[in-house]
Scaffold this motif. Sequence first.
Motif, mmCIF file in Angstrom:
data_model
loop_
_atom_site.group_PDB
_atom_site.id
_atom_site.type_symbol
_atom_site.label_atom_id
_atom_site.label_comp_id
_atom_site.label_asym_id
_atom_site.label_seq_id
_atom_site.Cartn_x
_atom_site.Cartn_y
_atom_site.Cartn_z
ATOM 1 N N LYS A 123 -75.360 53.872 -65.158
ATOM 2 C CA LYS A 123 -76.028 55.179 -65.238
ATOM 3 C C LYS A 123 -77.545 55.057 -65.163
ATOM 4 C CE LYS A 123 -72.034 57.133 -65.885
ATOM 5 N NZ LYS A 123 -71.347 57.775 -64.791
ATOM 6 N N ASN A 124 -78.017 53.963 -64.588
ATOM 7 C CA ASN A 124 -79.474 53.824 -64.454
ATOM 8 C C ASN A 124 -79.927 54.392 -63.117
ATOM 9 O OD1 ASN A 124 -79.247 51.676 -62.419
ATOM 10 N ND2 ASN A 124 -78.339 50.538 -64.118
ATOM 11 N N PRO A 131 -75.701 64.658 -60.050
ATOM 12 C CA PRO A 131 -77.090 65.125 -60.114
ATOM 13 C C PRO A 131 -78.012 64.291 -61.012
ATOM 14 C CG PRO A 131 -75.725 66.441 -61.565
ATOM 15 C CD PRO A 131 -74.801 65.464 -60.901
ATOM 16 N N HIS A 132 -77.445 63.280 -61.750
ATOM 17 C CA HIS A 132 -78.301 62.517 -62.660
ATOM 18 C C HIS A 132 -79.444 61.829 -61.953
ATOM 19 C CE1 HIS A 132 -74.856 62.334 -65.723
ATOM 20 N NE2 HIS A 132 -75.778 63.172 -66.130
ATOM 21 N N TRP A 133 -79.127 61.284 -60.760
ATOM 22 C CA TRP A 133 -80.166 60.527 -60.059
ATOM 23 C C TRP A 133 -81.418 61.378 -59.845
ATOM 24 C CZ3 TRP A 133 -82.305 61.591 -55.193
ATOM 25 C CH2 TRP A 133 -83.306 60.695 -54.825
ATOM 26 N N THR A 135 -82.519 64.022 -61.419
ATOM 27 C CA THR A 135 -83.242 64.275 -62.677
ATOM 28 C C THR A 135 -84.072 63.055 -63.053
ATOM 29 O OG1 THR A 135 -81.271 65.474 -63.354
ATOM 30 C CG2 THR A 135 -82.899 65.043 -65.073
ATOM 31 N N LEU A 136 -83.431 61.879 -62.974
ATOM 32 C CA LEU A 136 -84.140 60.660 -63.382
ATOM 33 C C LEU A 136 -85.307 60.361 -62.457
ATOM 34 C CD1 LEU A 136 -81.121 58.322 -64.265
ATOM 35 C CD2 LEU A 136 -82.806 59.266 -65.852
ATOM 36 N N ARG A 137 -85.067 60.514 -61.147
ATOM 37 C CA ARG A 137 -86.126 60.165 -60.181
ATOM 38 C C ARG A 137 -87.340 61.073 -60.416
ATOM 39 N NH1 ARG A 137 -86.462 56.045 -55.673
ATOM 40 N NH2 ARG A 137 -88.449 56.605 -54.838
ATOM 41 N N THR A 138 -87.078 62.357 -60.697
ATOM 42 C CA THR A 138 -88.180 63.297 -60.934
ATOM 43 C C THR A 138 -88.957 62.880 -62.188
ATOM 44 O OG1 THR A 138 -86.678 64.964 -60.087
ATOM 45 C CG2 THR A 138 -88.686 65.777 -61.121
ATOM 46 N N LYS A 286 -79.646 65.902 -71.796
ATOM 47 C CA LYS A 286 -78.440 65.637 -72.597
ATOM 48 C C LYS A 286 -77.895 64.239 -72.278
ATOM 49 C CE LYS A 286 -76.979 70.476 -72.864
ATOM 50 N NZ LYS A 286 -77.808 71.055 -71.770
ATOM 51 N N PHE A 287 -78.773 63.290 -72.101
ATOM 52 C CA PHE A 287 -78.294 61.944 -71.782
ATOM 53 C C PHE A 287 -77.813 61.240 -73.051
ATOM 54 C CE2 PHE A 287 -81.256 61.741 -67.899
ATOM 55 C CZ PHE A 287 -80.254 62.257 -67.099
ATOM 56 N N GLU A 288 -76.685 60.542 -72.900
ATOM 57 C CA GLU A 288 -76.201 59.765 -74.054
ATOM 58 C C GLU A 288 -77.112 58.562 -74.269
ATOM 59 O OE1 GLU A 288 -72.316 58.636 -72.839
ATOM 60 O OE2 GLU A 288 -71.727 60.728 -72.606
#
Length: 500
Positions: A123-124, A131-133, A135-138, A286-288
């Motif tokens: 999940k990195n 859609p996580h990617w 959010t993280l990239r932003t 809401k990341f674990e």
Amino acid sequence: MLFGLSLYFDLLLGLVTLIISVVLYLRYNMSYWERHGIPYIKPNLLLGNFDELLIKRVPTGLFGQNMYERGAGHPMVGIWALQTPSLLIRDPDLIKNILVKDFNYFCDRYSGGDGDFDPVGRKNLFMTNNPHWKTLRTHFSPIFTGNKLRNVYQIMMEISDGLTDYYKEKCGQDGATFELKDLYTSSIEVISSCMFGIKANSIRDPDCTIVENANKLINNQIKRLLEITIYFMVPQLIDIFRVQLAGSTTNFFRNLCWDSIKQREKNGIKRGDVVDCLLKIRNESKFEDDMIVAQTFIFFAAGFETSGTTTSFCIHYLAAYPEIQERAREEAMAIKEKYGSFTYESLSEAKYIESIIQETLRLYPPMPILNRICVKDYKVPDMDFVIKKGTPIFVGIMGMHKDPEYFPEPEKFDPDRFSDERKADIKPQTYMPFGEGPRICIGMRFAMLSIKLSLCSFLTNFRAERCAETQFPVKLVLGTLTMMPENGLNVKVVPLTSCK
Ligand code: HEM
């Protein structure tokens, strides 16, 4: 008795039928690309084309290059990742469509897959899917703007000066032979200080916990090599074999992450680095917990080995080509004379040194194969063919970098290919050591800056020379994903003061 024989016969018949059915199924599956009219590379019935990786243990870069060369003349070729029909894309225009223009169809990676086991590995930012990617990239992109890089540059300089002092002490008057792994240690220090605000003093204390764990990530024991190959090339096996990408270092990264966050909360200092971003993500999203740890892991893991390997290969090449080294030294000396030291701005004048890094990355791209997965059916432009959702996509960077059509005399180390006069000759999407498109390496500018600074400092203080232990050409460890030299990279380092 008669009854017994008949039972045996039935069992035998059942077994034979089962074997025939399995073989027929495998053969049918392996005819997938033939049935779709796509040229393909003959697979092994069980392991597909990955028998080279898993049994013959060809280094991944060479595997990609072999596949690329065997598909000559075709825009793409069908291969099988074990039993999964996949595509190796060869044509630069099609690569552009996939990585850039039609990114929405190929926005996820095949590596890591999409299971829930091992969130730290999966999940990195590197591995995770949308859609996580997004959010993280932003969240993480602002760490790498010009202003932020200028802020951390002072830290890079201190580390580089520390390495120079260390080499001077070790070299004495006459110089000494070095296995260039100290450059890895220096990259570890750069990442931990610039990205996490942690000074590990690892150059002076190579047995410290952070180096110990970094070494566990890149050791070349068969178990580790298999873990990495599975993660990147056959992620279907991650859950089956319960593979962890961070392996035995997973808990180390958990501690590193939460200790850094607690420390930052306590002292309230804002550095605009990875830890600040982790705090923000934890508070806003809401990341674990392990998804936060996952980011700590990837910035560390993706950053230090790639930069360390590239710096080491550059110095190895400088030792092999004294005239190239001399020209680079003249450039570095001139910059130092003009500005007094290597400032952030002045490094942009180190054009020849930059081209040495680019040429080294052409010959030894630390991540030699890119991958994506098709997330919705995609009609290939100008072809009567649809790539089906779920198809893994590979781009063999190493194959393109060594294709004489794009890089004449591909094995020749010729930094001038990247000179202002000649670099326009390089066809787009044939040179991609940092990948391409929205998922291009987020640390590219950071990496180039720190490698350039390391080389400038090295060149103005030392000369690299071949020695008995210098191996040319370099033999790579079999079965690795990255470019790991089998016997390390050894050169003699001589202080300039004692050079005639
Ligand atoms: C010479 C140094 C480096 C090389 C050659 C390199 C190469 C690459 C490549 C090929 C990719 C995949 C790009 C794609 O699929 O299109 C990548 C992704 C990535 N790299 Fe690097 N890298 C380097 C240094 C770094 C550094 C210093 C960091 C962090 C500080 C870093 C962090 C990442 C991350 C987080 C990703 C995933 C990006 C995403 O999927 O959005 N890399 N890198």
